[in-house]
Design a protein around this motif. Sequence first.
Motif, mmCIF file in Angstrom:
data_model
loop_
_atom_site.group_PDB
_atom_site.id
_atom_site.type_symbol
_atom_site.label_atom_id
_atom_site.label_comp_id
_atom_site.label_asym_id
_atom_site.label_seq_id
_atom_site.Cartn_x
_atom_site.Cartn_y
_atom_site.Cartn_z
ATOM 1 N N GLN A 153 -6.441 -3.601 -0.664
ATOM 2 C CA GLN A 153 -6.858 -3.509 1.004
ATOM 3 C C GLN A 153 -8.039 -4.414 0.899
ATOM 4 O O GLN A 153 -8.295 -5.094 1.957
ATOM 5 N N SER B 204 1.116 4.412 -2.787
ATOM 6 C CA SER B 204 1.126 5.667 -2.393
ATOM 7 C C SER B 204 1.960 6.506 -2.925
ATOM 8 O O SER B 204 2.086 7.794 -3.417
ATOM 9 N N SER C 230 -5.154 4.053 -7.893
ATOM 10 C CA SER C 230 -6.087 3.917 -6.797
ATOM 11 C C SER C 230 -6.945 2.836 -6.778
ATOM 12 O O SER C 230 -7.156 2.135 -5.658
ATOM 13 N N GLN D 105 -4.822 0.164 -5.269
ATOM 14 C CA GLN D 105 -4.671 0.188 -3.796
ATOM 15 C C GLN D 105 -6.058 -0.391 -3.056
ATOM 16 O O GLN D 105 -5.870 -1.053 -2.298
ATOM 17 N N ILE E 285 2.218 6.990 -6.447
ATOM 18 C CA ILE E 285 1.143 8.241 -6.838
ATOM 19 C C ILE E 285 1.710 9.686 -6.897
ATOM 20 O O ILE E 285 1.587 10.231 -7.430
ATOM 21 N N LEU E 286 2.368 9.865 -5.627
ATOM 22 C CA LEU E 286 3.054 10.937 -5.322
ATOM 23 C C LEU E 286 4.113 11.133 -6.428
ATOM 24 O O LEU E 286 4.255 12.487 -6.743
ATOM 25 N N ASN F 51 0.685 -1.258 -0.078
ATOM 26 C CA ASN F 51 0.072 0.065 -0.039
ATOM 27 C C ASN F 51 1.049 1.264 0.000
ATOM 28 O O ASN F 51 0.498 2.312 -0.508
ATOM 29 N N TRP F 52 1.902 1.345 0.831
ATOM 30 C CA TRP F 52 2.898 2.240 0.893
ATOM 31 C C TRP F 52 3.517 2.645 -0.453
ATOM 32 O O TRP F 52 3.812 3.901 -0.857
#
Length: 94
Positions: free
Chosen positions: A82, A17, A75, A78, A20-21, A13-14
């Motif tokens: 989850q 993320s 997204s 992600q 995406i950044l 997940n990290w």
Amino acid sequence: MLTLVLYLFKALNWVVSAYILLIVIYALLSWLPGGYQSRIGQIIVRLVEPFLKYFNFVALGPIGFGPVVAIIVLSLVQYGIQAIEMVVLRVLFT
């Protein structure tokens, strides 16, 4: 065993993320003159462009929406991670 599985899902997940950044920073670099030619810009370009080439078909005139589509896809990935995490946790706790 359970903590290892939890750390694995949190790490995935990290990573998504963080990527995406990087895509957001890549898109913002296009506003800066010479942004892609800077050292950090070159690193970001090398990390992001191989993934973004799959989404370059989305454009409206000179404005490309590839980064937006890529962020939406990541997204969704992600959310999938989850959901899989929740299923794995249910299996491990039953």
